[in-house]
Design a protein around this motif. Structure first.
Motif, PDB file in Angstrom:
ATOM      1  N   ARG A   1     -27.690  -1.769 -29.194  1.00  0.00           N
ATOM      2  CA  ARG A   1     -26.517  -1.885 -28.375  1.00  0.00           C
ATOM      3  C   ARG A   1     -25.422  -0.719 -28.783  1.00  0.00           C
ATOM      4  O   ARG A   1     -24.759  -0.203 -27.766  1.00  0.00           O
ATOM      5  CB  ARG A   1     -25.714  -3.307 -28.293  1.00  0.00           C
ATOM      6  CG  ARG A   1     -25.013  -3.707 -29.560  1.00  0.00           C
ATOM      7  CD  ARG A   1     -24.518  -5.289 -29.014  1.00  0.00           C
ATOM      8  NE  ARG A   1     -23.543  -5.985 -30.167  1.00  0.00           N
ATOM      9  CZ  ARG A   1     -24.051  -6.354 -31.371  1.00  0.00           C
ATOM     10  NH1 ARG A   1     -25.340  -6.316 -31.615  1.00  0.00           N
ATOM     11  NH2 ARG A   1     -23.046  -6.762 -31.872  1.00  0.00           N
TER      12      ARG A   1
ATOM     13  N   PHE B   1     -24.073   1.958 -26.249  1.00  0.00           N
ATOM     14  CA  PHE B   1     -22.508   1.924 -25.852  1.00  0.00           C
ATOM     15  C   PHE B   1     -21.919   3.166 -26.205  1.00  0.00           C
ATOM     16  O   PHE B   1     -21.285   3.778 -25.378  1.00  0.00           O
ATOM     17  CB  PHE B   1     -21.560   0.703 -26.661  1.00  0.00           C
ATOM     18  CG  PHE B   1     -21.717  -0.608 -25.692  1.00  0.00           C
ATOM     19  CD1 PHE B   1     -21.170  -0.784 -24.580  1.00  0.00           C
ATOM     20  CD2 PHE B   1     -22.283  -1.698 -26.410  1.00  0.00           C
ATOM     21  CE1 PHE B   1     -21.045  -1.925 -24.027  1.00  0.00           C
ATOM     22  CE2 PHE B   1     -21.950  -3.020 -25.818  1.00  0.00           C
ATOM     23  CZ  PHE B   1     -21.486  -3.128 -24.467  1.00  0.00           C
TER      24      PHE B   1
ATOM     25  N   GLU C   1     -18.106  -4.607 -25.078  1.00  0.00           N
ATOM     26  CA  GLU C   1     -18.498  -4.630 -26.591  1.00  0.00           C
ATOM     27  C   GLU C   1     -18.119  -5.923 -27.274  1.00  0.00           C
ATOM     28  O   GLU C   1     -18.824  -6.209 -28.182  1.00  0.00           O
ATOM     29  CB  GLU C   1     -18.151  -3.324 -27.418  1.00  0.00           C
ATOM     30  CG  GLU C   1     -18.763  -1.889 -26.937  1.00  0.00           C
ATOM     31  CD  GLU C   1     -18.270  -0.885 -27.464  1.00  0.00           C
ATOM     32  OE1 GLU C   1     -18.623  -0.525 -28.583  1.00  0.00           O
ATOM     33  OE2 GLU C   1     -17.690   0.174 -26.735  1.00  0.00           O
TER      34      GLU C   1
ATOM     35  N   PRO D   1     -27.137 -19.516 -38.707  1.00  0.00           N
ATOM     36  CA  PRO D   1     -26.046 -18.607 -37.900  1.00  0.00           C
ATOM     37  C   PRO D   1     -26.771 -18.299 -36.378  1.00  0.00           C
ATOM     38  O   PRO D   1     -27.979 -18.052 -36.421  1.00  0.00           O
ATOM     39  CB  PRO D   1     -26.105 -17.367 -38.784  1.00  0.00           C
ATOM     40  CG  PRO D   1     -26.328 -17.960 -40.088  1.00  0.00           C
ATOM     41  CD  PRO D   1     -27.208 -19.196 -40.135  1.00  0.00           C
ATOM     42  N   MET D   2     -26.016 -17.931 -35.754  1.00  0.00           N
ATOM     43  CA  MET D   2     -26.381 -17.883 -34.342  1.00  0.00           C
ATOM     44  C   MET D   2     -26.820 -16.209 -33.961  1.00  0.00           C
ATOM     45  O   MET D   2     -26.453 -15.539 -34.795  1.00  0.00           O
ATOM     46  CB  MET D   2     -25.359 -18.050 -33.341  1.00  0.00           C
ATOM     47  CG  MET D   2     -24.965 -19.601 -33.261  1.00  0.00           C
ATOM     48  SD  MET D   2     -23.291 -19.763 -33.151  1.00  0.00           S
ATOM     49  CE  MET D   2     -22.398 -19.777 -34.609  1.00  0.00           C
ATOM     50  N   THR D   3     -27.790 -16.253 -33.234  1.00  0.00           N
ATOM     51  CA  THR D   3     -28.759 -14.799 -33.028  1.00  0.00           C
ATOM     52  C   THR D   3     -28.740 -14.955 -31.285  1.00  0.00           C
ATOM     53  O   THR D   3     -29.914 -14.270 -30.985  1.00  0.00           O
ATOM     54  CB  THR D   3     -29.798 -14.807 -33.609  1.00  0.00           C
ATOM     55  OG1 THR D   3     -30.748 -16.152 -33.249  1.00  0.00           O
ATOM     56  CG2 THR D   3     -29.863 -14.935 -35.220  1.00  0.00           C
ATOM     57  N   GLY D   4     -27.783 -14.784 -30.460  1.00  0.00           N
ATOM     58  CA  GLY D   4     -27.764 -14.500 -29.234  1.00  0.00           C
ATOM     59  C   GLY D   4     -27.702 -13.354 -29.148  1.00  0.00           C
ATOM     60  O   GLY D   4     -27.837 -12.336 -29.734  1.00  0.00           O
ATOM     61  N   GLY D   5     -27.547 -12.857 -27.769  1.00  0.00           N
ATOM     62  CA  GLY D   5     -27.236 -11.662 -27.269  1.00  0.00           C
ATOM     63  C   GLY D   5     -28.557 -10.926 -26.817  1.00  0.00           C
ATOM     64  O   GLY D   5     -29.691 -11.285 -27.406  1.00  0.00           O
TER      65      GLY D   5
ATOM     66  N   ASP E   1     -24.205  -7.681 -37.660  1.00  0.00           N
ATOM     67  CA  ASP E   1     -23.650  -8.657 -36.394  1.00  0.00           C
ATOM     68  C   ASP E   1     -22.333  -9.194 -36.894  1.00  0.00           C
ATOM     69  O   ASP E   1     -21.576  -9.180 -36.231  1.00  0.00           O
ATOM     70  CB  ASP E   1     -24.683  -9.327 -35.637  1.00  0.00           C
ATOM     71  CG  ASP E   1     -25.584  -8.550 -34.886  1.00  0.00           C
ATOM     72  OD1 ASP E   1     -25.401  -7.510 -34.612  1.00  0.00           O
ATOM     73  OD2 ASP E   1     -26.793  -9.053 -34.820  1.00  0.00           O
ATOM     74  N   GLU E   2     -22.345  -9.718 -37.952  1.00  0.00           N
ATOM     75  CA  GLU E   2     -20.925 -10.536 -38.426  1.00  0.00           C
ATOM     76  C   GLU E   2     -20.082  -9.622 -38.881  1.00  0.00           C
ATOM     77  O   GLU E   2     -18.796  -9.563 -38.255  1.00  0.00           O
ATOM     78  CB  GLU E   2     -21.520 -11.340 -39.589  1.00  0.00           C
ATOM     79  CG  GLU E   2     -20.756 -12.119 -40.304  1.00  0.00           C
ATOM     80  CD  GLU E   2     -20.156 -13.414 -39.355  1.00  0.00           C
ATOM     81  OE1 GLU E   2     -21.120 -13.841 -38.603  1.00  0.00           O
ATOM     82  OE2 GLU E   2     -18.923 -13.716 -39.189  1.00  0.00           O
TER      83      GLU E   2
ATOM     84  N   LEU F   1     -20.771 -12.551 -28.565  1.00  0.00           N
ATOM     85  CA  LEU F   1     -21.979 -13.589 -28.313  1.00  0.00           C
ATOM     86  C   LEU F   1     -23.078 -13.389 -29.172  1.00  0.00           C
ATOM     87  O   LEU F   1     -23.861 -14.377 -29.302  1.00  0.00           O
ATOM     88  CB  LEU F   1     -22.506 -12.611 -26.818  1.00  0.00           C
ATOM     89  CG  LEU F   1     -23.009 -13.342 -25.802  1.00  0.00           C
ATOM     90  CD1 LEU F   1     -22.475 -12.540 -24.418  1.00  0.00           C
ATOM     91  CD2 LEU F   1     -24.255 -13.656 -25.670  1.00  0.00           C
ATOM     92  N   LYS F   2     -23.133 -12.261 -29.920  1.00  0.00           N
ATOM     93  CA  LYS F   2     -24.275 -12.250 -31.054  1.00  0.00           C
ATOM     94  C   LYS F   2     -23.869 -13.308 -32.096  1.00  0.00           C
ATOM     95  O   LYS F   2     -25.009 -13.909 -32.696  1.00  0.00           O
ATOM     96  CB  LYS F   2     -24.165 -10.884 -31.476  1.00  0.00           C
ATOM     97  CG  LYS F   2     -24.797  -9.624 -30.882  1.00  0.00           C
ATOM     98  CD  LYS F   2     -26.332  -9.513 -31.106  1.00  0.00           C
ATOM     99  CE  LYS F   2     -27.037  -8.674 -29.943  1.00  0.00           C
ATOM    100  NZ  LYS F   2     -28.497  -8.487 -30.112  1.00  0.00           N
ATOM    101  N   SER F   3     -22.924 -13.488 -32.547  1.00  0.00           N
ATOM    102  CA  SER F   3     -22.551 -14.162 -33.491  1.00  0.00           C
ATOM    103  C   SER F   3     -21.835 -15.647 -33.318  1.00  0.00           C
ATOM    104  O   SER F   3     -21.526 -16.238 -34.299  1.00  0.00           O
ATOM    105  CB  SER F   3     -21.982 -13.372 -34.813  1.00  0.00           C
ATOM    106  OG  SER F   3     -22.478 -12.276 -35.011  1.00  0.00           O
TER     107      SER F   3
ATOM    108  N   ALA G   1     -19.610  -6.646 -37.410  1.00  0.00           N
ATOM    109  CA  ALA G   1     -19.088  -6.099 -35.932  1.00  0.00           C
ATOM    110  C   ALA G   1     -17.966  -6.853 -35.495  1.00  0.00           C
ATOM    111  O   ALA G   1     -16.732  -6.190 -34.699  1.00  0.00           O
ATOM    112  CB  ALA G   1     -20.157  -6.165 -35.004  1.00  0.00           C
TER     113      ALA G   1
ATOM    114  N   MET H   1     -20.012  -8.693 -26.310  1.00  0.00           N
ATOM    115  CA  MET H   1     -21.236  -8.770 -27.067  1.00  0.00           C
ATOM    116  C   MET H   1     -21.461  -8.993 -28.393  1.00  0.00           C
ATOM    117  O   MET H   1     -22.179  -9.787 -28.947  1.00  0.00           O
ATOM    118  CB  MET H   1     -22.073  -7.321 -26.880  1.00  0.00           C
ATOM    119  CG  MET H   1     -22.475  -6.865 -25.450  1.00  0.00           C
ATOM    120  SD  MET H   1     -23.808  -8.198 -24.818  1.00  0.00           S
ATOM    121  CE  MET H   1     -24.904  -8.085 -26.182  1.00  0.00           C
ATOM    122  N   ASP H   2     -20.375  -8.610 -29.141  1.00  0.00           N
ATOM    123  CA  ASP H   2     -20.020  -8.749 -30.670  1.00  0.00           C
ATOM    124  C   ASP H   2     -20.046 -10.362 -30.705  1.00  0.00           C
ATOM    125  O   ASP H   2     -20.735 -10.789 -31.626  1.00  0.00           O
ATOM    126  CB  ASP H   2     -18.759  -7.862 -31.076  1.00  0.00           C
ATOM    127  CG  ASP H   2     -19.192  -6.589 -31.310  1.00  0.00           C
ATOM    128  OD1 ASP H   2     -20.434  -6.095 -31.279  1.00  0.00           O
ATOM    129  OD2 ASP H   2     -18.371  -5.695 -31.706  1.00  0.00           O
TER     130      ASP H   2
END
Lengths: 147, 81, 147, 81
Positions: free
Chosen positions: A101, A105, C109, D77-81, C140-141, C115-117, C143, C112-113
């Motif tokens: 991503r 972006f 962004e 730990p979550m892994t969405g997206g 991801d964390e 949402l990911k974590s 970010a 998304m950041d």
């Protein structure tokens, strides 16, 4: 890569679908769409966009090639209209496809920043009180500094 | 050489393009020649800081040479997007 | 604001069109779409996404509200699927509408950041050699630190 | 109190949710109680750094109090997206 400089409206939905399709190795698709905004104080009747036929296509192609190389894109798209547009109409769009991503972006922002100040388009706002060329913004020129 | 004008530069000069005979060595020399022609050119080229130039359809500088050049375009800073 | 947690596929084109329509005071629309990527070494048969019904919707709504306030958005959209998805299928999308492009990009962004974590989804990759929960990534964390 | 498990935590414990009687004052106390129950719980809760917890559907800390709480969920730990 898809580059188009056109007078006609484009179909955001259809273009997005086409672009996203067939990129099973690319996990991230970003699109940016620019819309003619209405002016709060002096209602906009139309936005007229002039461009430099020949140079415009070359400039956009060059920007897309740079974006693809720099951000390892799977694909890039730029559509930009010219002529007379009404408020609410879509002026332009870019789309980028990348594995991750962050690249998708950044590539879209890179394309937008270059498009704003380096592609030969000039906007004129037509209102009841007359018409005026849109002045370039220092912040748009400054935005290029980060790339 | 084809000289093209866009946006308010085109409006000030009054034509979108014209063909001229010139032996100008650089863009700057060409600008000096044009300025000397008529008031409307002097007006269009009065503030170089607010102008941009493309030489053979590539963004360029005012000190760019004009050897074998077919087309020079003058215009305000671009406002696409 | 549109938030949806759903098993069914969504139509990127139709959703993009709907979202962009009727925002004449917003000049910038950004969309991000996530697609199930094929694994180069061990071909992916499917991606399974588990979520926490109830909490998921609340978390997504909270993120969208934050994004709207922080980036002065005119609107925000989040769609996230769960269940079993094949490679090439779209997993999720976000969309943002703002007056200026910087806000639209940053808000997308940001969403998304988060949402990911921070949204309760868990992905499992199913390949010929078995199935494995996708590990969270430090990047991801990390970010999240910029917001 | 309803206890929910997701992803590999659910797989290790063997059930997606269960109802338990507890007087645990904090999430940490609850984890200690669960760990003491059976091997599968001890295994699921062996590394707290790789676990996350939600209290009444809000992401929370392991030292969060459990006063008037209806639902606690444990997951990776979550892994969405």
């Amino acid at each position: 890569m898809h580059i188009s400089v056109q007078r006609e409206a484009f179909d955001l939905g259809a273009v997005s679908d086409d672009f996203a399709r067939g990129h099973t190795d690319m996990g991230a698709i970003v699109t940016f769409t620019g819309i003619v905004r209405d002016l709060p104080d002096d209602p906009l009747q139309a936005m007229e966009i002039e461009h430099y036929p020949g140079m415009t296509e070359t400039a956009l192609r060059g920007m897309a090639e740079q974006a693809i190389a720099r951000f390892s894109l799977g694909d890039a798209l730029v559509i930009h209209r010219h002529g007379v547009l009404a408020p609410g109409e879509m002026i332009m769009m870019v789309a980028t496809a990348a594995r991750h991503r962050k690249d998708a972006f950044e590539a879209a922002e890179f394309l937008m920043d270059y498009l704003k100040s380096r592609a030969p388009f000039w906007k004129r706002e037509i209102t009841k009180s007359g018409s005026e060329w849109v002045a370039s913004k220092d912040e748009d020129e400054d935005a290029l500094a980060r790339w | 050489m084809d000289i093209l004008y866009f946006a308010w530069v085109r409006e000030r000069i009054g034509v979108p393009r014209e063909q001229i005979e010139t032996s100008a060595a650089t863009v700057m020399d060409l600008v000096a020649e044009l300025r000397a022609r008529e008031e409307r050119y002097a007006l269009a080229f009065s503030e170089l800081a607010s102008l941009r130039v493309a030489v053979d359809q590539e963004l360029s500088d005012f000190d760019a040479p004009l050897v074998n050049v077919r087309e020079v375009a003058f215009f305000p800073p671009m406002t696409g997007g």
